[in-house]
Scaffold this motif. Structure first.
Motif, PDB file in Angstrom:
ATOM      1  N   SER A  56     -44.301  53.738 153.028  1.00  0.00           N
ATOM      2  CA  SER A  56     -43.440  52.584 153.283  1.00  0.00           C
ATOM      3  C   SER A  56     -42.015  52.899 152.849  1.00  0.00           C
ATOM      4  O   SER A  56     -41.792  53.393 151.739  1.00  0.00           O
ATOM      5  CB  SER A  56     -43.970  51.361 152.524  1.00  0.00           C
TER       6      SER A  56
ATOM      7  N   ARG B 142     -38.101  51.258 152.425  1.00  0.00           N
ATOM      8  CA  ARG B 142     -37.344  50.016 152.325  1.00  0.00           C
ATOM      9  C   ARG B 142     -35.902  50.326 151.925  1.00  0.00           C
ATOM     10  O   ARG B 142     -35.650  50.939 150.884  1.00  0.00           O
ATOM     11  CB  ARG B 142     -37.973  49.073 151.275  1.00  0.00           C
ATOM     12  N   GLY B 143     -34.975  49.923 152.784  1.00  0.00           N
ATOM     13  CA  GLY B 143     -33.559  50.047 152.477  1.00  0.00           C
ATOM     14  C   GLY B 143     -33.046  51.467 152.386  1.00  0.00           C
ATOM     15  O   GLY B 143     -32.072  51.732 151.672  1.00  0.00           O
TER      16      GLY B 143
ATOM     17  N   ASP C  36     -30.084  51.041 155.579  1.00  0.00           N
ATOM     18  CA  ASP C  36     -31.150  50.040 155.345  1.00  0.00           C
ATOM     19  C   ASP C  36     -32.347  50.220 156.271  1.00  0.00           C
ATOM     20  O   ASP C  36     -32.854  49.256 156.863  1.00  0.00           O
ATOM     21  CB  ASP C  36     -30.579  48.629 155.509  1.00  0.00           C
TER      22      ASP C  36
ATOM     23  N   GLU D 163     -36.115  50.586 157.399  1.00  0.00           N
ATOM     24  CA  GLU D 163     -37.448  50.176 156.969  1.00  0.00           C
ATOM     25  C   GLU D 163     -38.479  50.744 157.942  1.00  0.00           C
ATOM     26  O   GLU D 163     -38.256  50.764 159.153  1.00  0.00           O
ATOM     27  CB  GLU D 163     -37.553  48.653 156.911  1.00  0.00           C
TER      28      GLU D 163
ATOM     29  N   ASP E  38     -43.026  51.453 158.132  1.00  0.00           N
ATOM     30  CA  ASP E  38     -44.364  51.468 157.531  1.00  0.00           C
ATOM     31  C   ASP E  38     -45.287  52.312 158.391  1.00  0.00           C
ATOM     32  O   ASP E  38     -45.267  52.201 159.621  1.00  0.00           O
ATOM     33  CB  ASP E  38     -44.937  50.057 157.422  1.00  0.00           C
TER      34      ASP E  38
ATOM     35  N   GLY F 213     -32.376  53.110 148.482  1.00  0.00           N
ATOM     36  CA  GLY F 213     -33.633  52.656 149.068  1.00  0.00           C
ATOM     37  C   GLY F 213     -34.843  53.123 148.285  1.00  0.00           C
ATOM     38  O   GLY F 213     -34.736  53.858 147.298  1.00  0.00           O
TER      39      GLY F 213
ATOM     40  N   ASN G 185     -32.346  50.164 162.018  1.00  0.00           N
ATOM     41  CA  ASN G 185     -33.509  49.668 162.752  1.00  0.00           C
ATOM     42  C   ASN G 185     -33.060  48.787 163.906  1.00  0.00           C
ATOM     43  O   ASN G 185     -32.167  47.948 163.735  1.00  0.00           O
ATOM     44  CB  ASN G 185     -34.426  48.836 161.846  1.00  0.00           C
TER      45      ASN G 185
END
Length: 253
Positions: free
Chosen positions: A5, A7-8, A21, A23, A25, A58, A217
């Motif tokens: 995962s 994030r950021g 940023d 993201e 998964d 991040g 993203n």
């Protein structure tokens, strides 16, 4: 279960923001295609995950724990393997020698029998079509060379494999062979990140498509619920970011 995962995740080179940023998964037994135009940030993302470049900001979570990836050795130790587009194979060496280059089995001297046995185990795991592990890589087709590179990445028993443009410059039959390998990886429970420009390949094997645009993203889509036109619209920026974010939330729910 989510194995990886992000994030950021952000990365700048001087005044240029390569990623902002980000993201992402990836679950075990899932193929996530990462797509985007040239300069979208795909290569930078691969290099961060493979330990070539550290992220500036991040969080990276691997199997539930926050981790830092400061080197390729750290990525390998975690269980992240990367097959780069150039494959990095030695054409004058045979399949066994390429698979174990730098990782030879040798209690006192090279254990050729053990390496050959392990080579066939890895290739059978991929249902690979390699005539012999004793042939030089120079004698193999493009699809077979990709097979060798992917098999080599499995030596460390990774949990996530990153494939950088695995079907680039391959013919129809060889592309089908490589896509079959991707399906085998998913069936074996690995998380797969596939960087690709080929929308047909993406829709053939991916479960999710993550679109990057200008280092950000711009949508995460369920392959079964999105058309090629919608993906291309997200790549080119024709879709509104609000719509893209709504699709992203829907794909992750």
């Amino acid at each position: 279960m989510t194995v990886l995962s992000l994030r950021g995740i952000s990365k700048t080179f001087g005044a240029v923001a390569a990623l902002t940023d980000i993201e992402l998964d990836v679950a075990a037994g899932q193929v996530v295609a990462v797509v985007g135009d040239n300069g979208a940030g795909k290569s930078t993302l691969v290099k961060i995950l493979s330990g070539v470049h550290p992220a500036d900001a991040g969080t990276i979570t691997f199997e539930g724990s926050t981790v830092e990836i400061h080197s390729p050795a750290a990525a390998h130790k975690l269980g992240i393997a990367t097959v780069f587009q150039d494959l990095a194979l030695c054409e004058n060496l045979n399949v066994i020698q390429n698979l174990f280059l730098g990782h030879e089995i040798r209690p006192l001297r090279l254990n050729d029998v053990a390496m050959e046995t392990r080579s066939w185990e890895l290739l059978r795991q991929l249902s690979a079509k390699i005539p012999s592990v004793r042939v030089p890589v120079a004698a193999l087709s493009g699809g077979q060379r990709q097979t060798v590179a992917i098999a080599r990445s499995l030596l460390g028993d990774p949990k996530v494999i990153i494939l950088d443009e695995p079907t680039a410059a391959l013919g129809v039959a060889q592309t089908a062979e490589v896509l079959n390998l991707v399906e085998r990886l998913r069936e074996n429970g690995l998380g797969v990140i596939m960087i690709s420009h080929n929308m047909a390949d993406v829709q053939a094997v991916a479960d999710k498509v993550a679109v990057l645009r200008l280092g950000r993203n711009n949508g995460v889509f369920d392959v079964g619920q999105v058309s090629t036109e919608e993906i291309i619209a997200a790549i080119t920026g024709a879709t509104d970011n609000v719509v893209s974010r709504r699709n992203q939330r829907g794909a992750q729910s």
